[in-house]
Write an enzyme that holds these catalytic residues in place. Sequence first.
Site, short mmCIF file in Angstrom:
data_model
loop_
_atom_site.label_atom_id
_atom_site.label_comp_id
_atom_site.label_asym_id
_atom_site.label_seq_id
_atom_site.Cartn_x
_atom_site.Cartn_y
_atom_site.Cartn_z
N ARG A 1 -5.23 -17.68 -43.61
CA ARG A 1 -3.80 -17.43 -43.84
C ARG A 1 -3.16 -18.50 -44.71
NH1 ARG A 1 -1.48 -15.04 -38.04
NH2 ARG A 1 -2.40 -12.97 -38.29
N LYS B 1 -8.01 3.21 -26.83
CA LYS B 1 -7.07 4.06 -26.11
C LYS B 1 -6.12 4.82 -27.04
CE LYS B 1 -6.91 1.24 -21.90
NZ LYS B 1 -6.02 0.51 -20.96
N GLY C 1 -7.50 -6.15 -36.67
CA GLY C 1 -8.52 -7.16 -36.40
C GLY C 1 -9.93 -6.63 -36.31
N GLY D 1 0.48 -6.28 -35.89
CA GLY D 1 1.58 -5.45 -35.40
C GLY D 1 2.43 -4.85 -36.49
#
Length: 391
Positions: free
Chosen positions: A37, A195, A348, A371
């Site tokens: 980063r 999920k 990720g 996110g």
Amino acid sequence: MKFNKITDLNLAGKVVFIRTDMNVPLDDNGIITDDTRIKAGVNTIKYALENGAKVIVATHLGRPAEGNIRAEDSVAPVAVRLGKLLDCEIPVVDNWQQGVTFPATNKIIMLENVRCNVGEKKNNEELGKKYAALCDVFCYDAFATAHRAEASTNSVGLYAKEICAGLLMAKELEALSKAVSSPQKPVVAVVAGSKVSTKLTILDNLADKVDTLIVGGGILNTFLMANGKDVAGSLVEVDLVNEAKQVIDKMSARGASVPLPYDVVVAEKFAPDAKAVEKHLDDIKSGEMILDIGSSFANQLAEIIAEAGTIIWNGPVGVFEFDQFANGTKIVANAIADSKGFSLAGGGDTIAAINKFNLFDKISYVSTAGGALLEFLEGKELPAVKLLTSR
């Protein structure tokens, strides 16, 4: 999506406040274990300096408590690593509220961890005004925080004289726009994960947009059950079967498709040493669990991907961490890499799969955001995008 880029502005003689994302992992000794980063944010900083600006770098690091800067919360290791990349020393400034002083030579400083400032997370306007008072230009270059409205990412931009997107942010937004807002047809989305509940909004949003929706991982099992199939001992969310069926029906009503496998790879346990058995879906036995798609179905998906104009990829289609269940993801990943269409990948696990198969340079754009990317794919308006496009 129209917004000012840093390359659109005259920076000579101005102070540029660059909100970057250098939230890197540190070991117990405070040593940076992955500086990806930091390297990603260097180009915007270099551009500002080379075009005559003084630069204030601001980032968060970890999850510190507001109002108190502990040694382990300091961005000092980040400043040292960034300084090495820029070949200069970068002072870390804690008491900046009354103004800042730049070194005579390199003209760059870094603010102490912004998450330690009282009011940061609540997007306090007074704190935002204080940030804005330090600069002439607010430059947003931290897409990974684009879904959060905080003082250093949002309210500062309301009060700064000029605002713009940094090189990294602009590239990210252009890639997202190309993949989602104005994609080349046909559009194929690969959405996978353990999920349905974590990706339901994304699936529902993409079902209105894409021509083929490929599901994988535990999500696939719920879709198979929605299609009347027995998934035996596989991970499945029974309470979301109806929602999965609604996605299938929505796609079908548009003439689009959710391809489902006829061959799968199963095992009797979820473990690195589990024995993988490839079989027809109808032949799985009680107690067996689906941990990957079969090779024939994976090759069928590869053919669909090869014809795509745009590919959106979020999540591996099987338990790729275990080599015996990685073949489906490998085939799909290679198909995306070989496709002539524009490919956007992020998340990720997705990046881990890309790195495992050495495909990073073959994907059109790999987003390192978590996110923020997911919320964009869900169709939500990101605070940072709203800010940049409103001025």
